[in-house]
Design a protein around this motif. Structure first.
Motif, PDB file in Angstrom:
ATOM      1  N   PHE A   1      65.546  61.537 135.235  1.00  0.00           N
ATOM      2  CA  PHE A   1      66.166  61.490 136.560  1.00  0.00           C
ATOM      3  C   PHE A   1      67.585  60.927 136.462  1.00  0.00           C
ATOM      4  CE2 PHE A   1      67.080  58.639 140.230  1.00  0.00           C
ATOM      5  CZ  PHE A   1      67.401  59.643 141.145  1.00  0.00           C
ATOM      6  N   ALA A   2      68.550  61.697 136.929  1.00  0.00           N
ATOM      7  CA  ALA A   2      69.953  61.272 136.978  1.00  0.00           C
ATOM      8  C   ALA A   2      70.438  60.728 135.639  1.00  0.00           C
ATOM      9  CB  ALA A   2      70.156  60.233 138.082  1.00  0.00           C
ATOM     10  N   ARG A   3      69.955  61.324 134.569  1.00  0.00           N
ATOM     11  CA  ARG A   3      70.405  60.874 133.243  1.00  0.00           C
ATOM     12  C   ARG A   3      71.886  61.158 133.075  1.00  0.00           C
ATOM     13  NH1 ARG A   3      67.344  63.480 128.378  1.00  0.00           N
ATOM     14  NH2 ARG A   3      65.761  61.904 128.882  1.00  0.00           N
ATOM     15  N   GLY A   4      72.584  60.253 132.446  1.00  0.00           N
ATOM     16  CA  GLY A   4      74.007  60.424 132.208  1.00  0.00           C
ATOM     17  C   GLY A   4      74.466  59.501 131.112  1.00  0.00           C
ATOM     18  N   PRO A   5      75.747  59.518 130.793  1.00  0.00           N
ATOM     19  CA  PRO A   5      76.257  58.630 129.750  1.00  0.00           C
ATOM     20  C   PRO A   5      76.063  57.174 130.137  1.00  0.00           C
ATOM     21  CG  PRO A   5      78.063  59.673 130.945  1.00  0.00           C
ATOM     22  CD  PRO A   5      76.801  60.355 131.384  1.00  0.00           C
ATOM     23  N   ALA A   6      75.811  56.335 129.151  1.00  0.00           N
ATOM     24  CA  ALA A   6      75.514  54.929 129.412  1.00  0.00           C
ATOM     25  C   ALA A   6      76.760  54.126 129.734  1.00  0.00           C
ATOM     26  CB  ALA A   6      74.790  54.313 128.220  1.00  0.00           C
ATOM     27  N   LEU A   7      77.860  54.429 129.071  1.00  0.00           N
ATOM     28  CA  LEU A   7      79.086  53.640 129.214  1.00  0.00           C
ATOM     29  C   LEU A   7      80.270  54.563 129.446  1.00  0.00           C
ATOM     30  CD1 LEU A   7      78.509  51.201 126.205  1.00  0.00           C
ATOM     31  CD2 LEU A   7      78.110  50.688 128.623  1.00  0.00           C
ATOM     32  N   ALA A   8      81.178  54.144 130.307  1.00  0.00           N
ATOM     33  CA  ALA A   8      82.378  54.940 130.580  1.00  0.00           C
ATOM     34  C   ALA A   8      83.400  54.737 129.463  1.00  0.00           C
ATOM     35  CB  ALA A   8      82.988  54.537 131.917  1.00  0.00           C
ATOM     36  N   PRO A   9      84.053  55.794 129.036  1.00  0.00           N
ATOM     37  CA  PRO A   9      85.052  55.658 127.965  1.00  0.00           C
ATOM     38  C   PRO A   9      86.261  54.832 128.380  1.00  0.00           C
ATOM     39  CG  PRO A   9      85.084  57.877 128.905  1.00  0.00           C
ATOM     40  CD  PRO A   9      83.884  57.193 129.469  1.00  0.00           C
ATOM     41  N   THR A  10      86.457  54.639 129.678  1.00  0.00           N
ATOM     42  CA  THR A  10      87.595  53.850 130.153  1.00  0.00           C
ATOM     43  C   THR A  10      87.296  52.353 130.189  1.00  0.00           C
ATOM     44  OG1 THR A  10      86.842  54.255 132.420  1.00  0.00           O
ATOM     45  CG2 THR A  10      88.549  55.715 131.544  1.00  0.00           C
ATOM     46  N   TRP A  11      86.053  51.953 129.902  1.00  0.00           N
ATOM     47  CA  TRP A  11      85.713  50.533 129.902  1.00  0.00           C
ATOM     48  C   TRP A  11      86.077  49.898 128.572  1.00  0.00           C
ATOM     49  CZ3 TRP A  11      80.068  51.120 132.105  1.00  0.00           C
ATOM     50  CH2 TRP A  11      80.161  51.480 133.456  1.00  0.00           C
ATOM     51  N   GLU A  12      86.524  48.659 128.639  1.00  0.00           N
ATOM     52  CA  GLU A  12      86.860  47.929 127.426  1.00  0.00           C
ATOM     53  C   GLU A  12      85.583  47.530 126.689  1.00  0.00           C
ATOM     54  OE1 GLU A  12      89.781  47.355 126.191  1.00  0.00           O
ATOM     55  OE2 GLU A  12      90.993  48.128 127.862  1.00  0.00           O
ATOM     56  N   PRO A  13      85.493  47.799 125.391  1.00  0.00           N
ATOM     57  CA  PRO A  13      84.309  47.372 124.636  1.00  0.00           C
ATOM     58  C   PRO A  13      84.039  45.875 124.765  1.00  0.00           C
ATOM     59  CG  PRO A  13      85.629  48.887 123.324  1.00  0.00           C
ATOM     60  CD  PRO A  13      86.440  48.565 124.550  1.00  0.00           C
ATOM     61  N   ALA A  14      85.104  45.096 124.904  1.00  0.00           N
ATOM     62  CA  ALA A  14      84.914  43.650 125.048  1.00  0.00           C
ATOM     63  C   ALA A  14      84.156  43.312 126.324  1.00  0.00           C
ATOM     64  CB  ALA A  14      86.268  42.940 125.039  1.00  0.00           C
ATOM     65  N   ASP A  15      84.374  44.088 127.393  1.00  0.00           N
ATOM     66  CA  ASP A  15      83.660  43.836 128.645  1.00  0.00           C
ATOM     67  C   ASP A  15      82.161  44.061 128.477  1.00  0.00           C
ATOM     68  OD1 ASP A  15      85.994  43.194 129.931  1.00  0.00           O
ATOM     69  OD2 ASP A  15      86.263  45.150 130.867  1.00  0.00           O
ATOM     70  N   VAL A  16      81.816  45.063 127.666  1.00  0.00           N
ATOM     71  CA  VAL A  16      80.400  45.324 127.393  1.00  0.00           C
ATOM     72  C   VAL A  16      79.824  44.195 126.550  1.00  0.00           C
ATOM     73  CG1 VAL A  16      78.754  46.932 126.365  1.00  0.00           C
ATOM     74  CG2 VAL A  16      80.802  47.813 127.527  1.00  0.00           C
ATOM     75  N   GLY A  17      80.567  43.792 125.513  1.00  0.00           N
ATOM     76  CA  GLY A  17      80.107  42.736 124.630  1.00  0.00           C
ATOM     77  C   GLY A  17      79.962  41.392 125.320  1.00  0.00           C
ATOM     78  N   LEU A  18      80.772  41.166 126.358  1.00  0.00           N
ATOM     79  CA  LEU A  18      80.710  39.907 127.095  1.00  0.00           C
ATOM     80  C   LEU A  18      79.665  39.923 128.202  1.00  0.00           C
ATOM     81  CD1 LEU A  18      84.537  39.142 127.416  1.00  0.00           C
ATOM     82  CD2 LEU A  18      82.867  37.865 126.048  1.00  0.00           C
ATOM     83  N   GLY A  19      79.039  41.071 128.426  1.00  0.00           N
ATOM     84  CA  GLY A  19      78.034  41.153 129.472  1.00  0.00           C
ATOM     85  C   GLY A  19      78.597  41.377 130.860  1.00  0.00           C
ATOM     86  N   LEU A  20      79.855  41.805 130.946  1.00  0.00           N
ATOM     87  CA  LEU A  20      80.457  42.064 132.252  1.00  0.00           C
ATOM     88  C   LEU A  20      80.037  43.420 132.809  1.00  0.00           C
ATOM     89  CD1 LEU A  20      84.040  40.682 131.537  1.00  0.00           C
ATOM     90  CD2 LEU A  20      82.003  39.475 132.339  1.00  0.00           C
ATOM     91  N   VAL A  21      79.534  44.278 131.947  1.00  0.00           N
ATOM     92  CA  VAL A  21      78.965  45.558 132.343  1.00  0.00           C
ATOM     93  C   VAL A  21      78.007  45.966 131.237  1.00  0.00           C
ATOM     94  CG1 VAL A  21      80.732  47.006 131.231  1.00  0.00           C
ATOM     95  CG2 VAL A  21      79.542  47.853 133.270  1.00  0.00           C
ATOM     96  N   GLY A  22      77.028  46.777 131.593  1.00  0.00           N
ATOM     97  CA  GLY A  22      76.057  47.219 130.601  1.00  0.00           C
ATOM     98  C   GLY A  22      75.772  48.696 130.738  1.00  0.00           C
TER      99      GLY A  22
END
Length: 504
Positions: free
Chosen positions: A231-252
């Motif tokens: 259901f509504a499957r899509g990419p997990a992370l946007a290419p415009t997001w900073e990898p550091a934001d993912v690593g810091l837990g600001l987005v997942g």
């Protein structure tokens, strides 16, 4: 992104403010934030002060550094107990500020060097929608997480606010299989659900208990568990997001299934595959319920006509959306937008594992298009994602003000329910530790706002009541600002100045 979310504990004062905020939210949830209501009740309903009638802050006795001698600004009685006392009632006949008065009064605050050279602000009459101040309000600027208001408006206008997300378990194609079917709930409790909560309303333990009972009724005690997250499957992370934001837990990773223990939190990044994590927890709960589970969960689509063995439901959409704004949760906002876009047919379901048709730009285009269909002027709105985490997103302050006016005038009652639960200055959500200094105290307990924060970008958009009792809508964006503490304090001062003046 908005001001980062904090742990549920925090300081004692913060915990006390959050406890008081629960009472505020309960009151606000009853009536909404429509003009017909605000004639009699102040938005925010309550303010922090220890007296029966809260005098304007300028009339309170102060010590040398501007702190209330009796602790009134923080609502602390001499004995140390925080209290909430109603403000005077709003009147539709309260005088509105004038453009000349606002220009003269806010000029110095808007020129604060901490806000930088690119500042846009729109001030509107909350009852009539009339524009009272246009300070670069038409200029497209980076809105950061105030862009979540755009997503929230599109979602609330397209989907029944009472909608819940169902997480189901169905019988698999084989006699020994069960399939956990994702339905959009990313706030499942890993254990027992709590009907009094938004995050964790539905629980995997409750789901497993239902499924175990269904299996035993069929004489089955041994199964393998699979996950269907098509259901509504899509990419997990946007290419415009900073990898550091993912690593810091600001987005997942954005998924249609997740648990509260796997939410992306500052300093606590989400797992790489939150949906599979949830499936593993469900398998463990099924074992706990007395069913033997063989192997680890893998992905498998559920049969179209599969028998349902158990189901749990999330909190209503309006509550989940309000939580996403209150905590400025990037991941949750993106998930809700994707789900709404697919469910309403605005975006086709992903045709492959990459989910190209449900990518972040496609969902953002749906948000923008839905707002345009509703009459919003979107000519200068550029959306790269739905959460505002991408720096390439642009929107004028005037567009945010237009959305908020729709809520305060009653033109958009669904969105009004969301605006009624925006964070309160000095009390709740991403504003729980703001407006507490001398420069912002005049708006504490009175202003509501959605925050927006990226490095060098700071924004607030919400509502406030001025000294004459007039409801005002404001949106202020600064996308070439200085350091975060200084820029936030400067923005708080702008809103506090608006709250303290009659500006006529």
């Amino acid at each position: 992104m908005g001001a980062t979310r904090r742990d549920a504990g925090g300081s004692p004062a913060g915990r006390s403010r959050r406890a008081l905020a629960g009472a505020v939210a309960a009151v606000l949830a009853v009536g909404g934030y429509v003009a017909l209501d605000v004639v009699d009740v102040v938005p925010g309903v309550l303010t922090l002060d220890s007296r029966e009638e809260a005098p304007p802050p300028s009339a309170r006795p102060q010590d040398g550094d501007g702190t209330d001698v009796d602790g009134g600004a923080l609502g602390v009685e001499p004995g140390g107990r925080e209290t909430l006392v109603p403000l005077a009632a709003l009147s539709s006949s309260a005088p509105a500020p004038t453009t000349a008065g606002l220009t003269a009064t806010l000029g110095q605050a808007l020129a604060d060097p901490a806000l930088g050279p690119a500042v846009g602000m729109d001030v509107r009459d909350g009852l009539t929608g009339e524009r009272l101040l246009d300070h670069g309000a038409q200029n497209p600027l980076t809105p950061a997480s105030t862009a979540k208001l755009l997503a929230a408006a599109a979602i609330s206008r397209s989907t029944d606010p009472a909608t819940t997300f169902a997480t189901r378990v169905v019988a698999g194609a084989g006699g020994g299989d069960v399939v956990l079917v994702a339905g959009g709930d990313t706030l499942l409790s890993p254990g027992k659900g709590d009907l009094g909560s938004v995050a964790g309303r539905a629980g995997l333990r409750d789901l497993a208990t239902q499924v175990a009972a269904s299996l035993r009724a069929e004489g089955r005690a041994r199964v393998s568990v699979h996950l269907d997250d098509t259901f509504a499957r899509g990419p997990a992370l946007a290419p415009t997001w900073e990898p550091a934001d993912v690593g810091l837990g600001l987005v997942g990773p954005v998924t249609m299934l997740g648990t509260t223990d796997a939410r992306a939190l500052p300093g606590h990044p989400a797992p790489d595959d939150p949906a599979l994590h949830a499936a593993s927890l469900f398998a463990a709960e099924l074992t706990r319920a007395g069913i033997t589970v063989t192997g680890g969960p893998g992905r498998r689509a559920a049969p179209a006509d599969a028998k349902e063995l158990g189901v749990v439901h999330s909190a209503p959409l309006v509550d989940v959306l309000a939580l996403a704004l209150d905590e400025s949760d990037n991941t949750l906002t993106e998930s809700l937008a994707r789900s709404a876009a697919v469910t309403t047919g605005g975006v086709a379901p992903g045709s492959d594992d990459a989910g190209s048709t449900t990518g972040f730009p496609a969902v953002a285009d749906w948000v923008r298009g839905r707002l345009g269909e509703s009459g919003l002027d979107i000519r200068h709105v550029v959306l790269v994602d739905s959460s505002g985490l991408s720096r390439a997103t642009r929107a004028p302050a005037s567009v945010l003000a237009d959305l908020l006016v729709g809520a305060t005038t009653g033109a958009d009652p669904r969105f009004a329910d969301i605006v009624a639960r925006l964070p309160v200055a000095g009390l709740t959500g991403t504003l729980d530790d703001r407006f507490l200094g001398s420069g912002g105290r005049d708006a504490a307990g009175i202003a509501r706002a959605k925050t927006g924060t990226l490095t060098g970008v700071h924004a607030l958009a919400g509502t406030v009541v001025d000294a004459d009792g007039r409801l005002l809508v404001y949106a202020v964006l600064a996308d070439r600002a200085g350091g975060t503490p200084q820029a936030r304090a400067a923005l708080d001062s702008v809103v506090a100045t608006l709250a303290a003046c009659g500006c006529r």
